[in-house]
Design an enzyme around this catalytic site. Structure first.
Site, PDB file in Angstrom:
ATOM      1  N   LYS A 221       2.756  -1.834   8.247  1.00 23.05           N
ATOM      2  CA  LYS A 221       3.729  -1.672   7.164  1.00 23.05           C
ATOM      3  C   LYS A 221       3.420  -2.596   5.990  1.00 23.05           C
ATOM      4  O   LYS A 221       2.654  -3.560   6.093  1.00 23.05           O
ATOM      5  CB  LYS A 221       5.148  -1.924   7.689  1.00 23.05           C
ATOM      6  CG  LYS A 221       5.683  -0.760   8.524  1.00 23.05           C
ATOM      7  CD  LYS A 221       7.134  -0.936   8.908  1.00 23.05           C
ATOM      8  CE  LYS A 221       7.677   0.320   9.596  1.00 23.05           C
ATOM      9  NZ  LYS A 221       9.092   0.189  10.008  1.00 23.05           N
ATOM     10  N   ARG A 255       6.452  -0.282  18.758  1.00 20.46           N
ATOM     11  CA  ARG A 255       6.119   1.055  18.259  1.00 20.46           C
ATOM     12  C   ARG A 255       4.932   0.903  17.311  1.00 20.46           C
ATOM     13  O   ARG A 255       5.038   0.251  16.269  1.00 20.46           O
ATOM     14  CB  ARG A 255       7.329   1.664  17.539  1.00 20.46           C
ATOM     15  CG  ARG A 255       7.115   3.057  16.985  1.00 20.46           C
ATOM     16  CD  ARG A 255       8.386   3.562  16.303  1.00 20.46           C
ATOM     17  NE  ARG A 255       8.208   4.899  15.737  1.00 20.46           N
ATOM     18  CZ  ARG A 255       7.740   5.155  14.525  1.00 20.46           C
ATOM     19  NH1 ARG A 255       7.393   4.141  13.727  1.00 20.46           N
ATOM     20  NH2 ARG A 255       7.604   6.391  14.096  1.00 20.46           N
TER      21      ARG A 255
END
Length: 274
Positions: A221, A255
């Site tokens: 991210k 995740r």
């Protein structure tokens, strides 16, 4: 701490890995990469062989500013892949990344095992009832606004306290319908600034007071690549560093796009005395 997935109890005392399968053309890292059966099956097989316990399928991109798609289009993308994967890997535990109850219901009817909702059931009033009906685990994430507007909603008086209040309310709503298997996702990057993401990660143990497993999704991210002055393609090392930190802070599920490296984090963490 366990999850009941299709009758199997998944023990989260040892943290588990959830592999990400984006079947969208516009996801921030792997958009458009898995668009045919051969590439999808190869990637899922690799993630399972590398040690993923769950595979999370996303058919509607929720990156900041993403263009939404219709329910019909999301179903058209999702259901054939659910069927394909269950046919090829009958024991697979599929997580469905959706905020729409109809997508959740039809995917669960087809054999999926978990629902992963970025809105924790707030964007579709039928979502919690659908999850309760199928008695499956429910991942509830924190977000304000929508993927299109969430970065305009980053004002908090006290970040951790407000998130704990949010989850307490969503937990109560879920429990009132008989949903017991709940998973908390702080929602890194969703209605949070870069600095707020790190503040939350540093206070991760605070979510333990809720009494439910914690899922962490920081894989590649912008909180990583913007800090390092790079891009998502070159953010694996940073992802691994933050995943290890999250495990130290009590994360139960990671995740990730890169399963092997996350599994290695768990293996190394287990070597430390408890």
């Amino acid at each position: 701490m366990t999850l009941n997935c299709k009758g199997a109890l998944i023990d989260l005392q040892t943290p588990k890995i959830m592999g990400i399968l984006n079947i969208t053309p516009d996801s921030f890292y792997d958009g458009g990469k898995y668009k045919d059966e051969k590439s999808i099956l190869a990637q899922v097989e690799k993630m399972l062989n590398d040690g993923a316990t769950f595979i999370d399928i996303g058919a509607n991109s929720t990156r900041p500013g993403a263009t939404g798609i219709s329910e019909v289009e999301e179903l058209g993308r999702m259901l054939p892949i659910v069927a394909l994967l269950l046919k090829q890997f009958p024991e697979i535990l599929l997580s469905i990344d959706t905020f729409r109850s109809k997508v959740a219901e039809e995917s669960l009817q087809a054999g999926a095992a978990i629902i992963n909702d970025i809105s924790a059931g707030k964007r579709d009033n039928d979502m919690l009832r659908t999850v309760a009906k199928f008695k499956v685990p429910f991942i509830m994430m924190h977000m304000r606004g929508t993927p299109q507007t969430m970065q305009q909603h980053t004002q908090y008086a006290h970040l951790l306290i407000e998130l704990l209040q949010y989850f307490s309310e969503r937990i109560a709503a879920a429990r009132s319908l008989g949903i017991n298997d709940l998973i908390i996702d702080p929602g890194f990057g969703f209605a949070k600034t870069l600095e707020q993401n790190y503040e939350l990660l540093g206070q991760l143990e605070g979510f333990k007071t809720l009494g439910y497993p914690i899922l962490i999704g920081v894989s590649r991210k912008s909180m990583i690549y913007k800090t390092l002055g790079t891009d998502a393609q070159n953010a694996l090392n940073g992802t691994t560093a933050l995943n290890m930190y999250a495990l130290q802070k009590g994360a139960n599920i990671l995740r990730v796009h890169d399963v092997k490296e996350a599994v290695e984090c768990v293996q190394l963490m287990q070597q430390f005395p408890s």
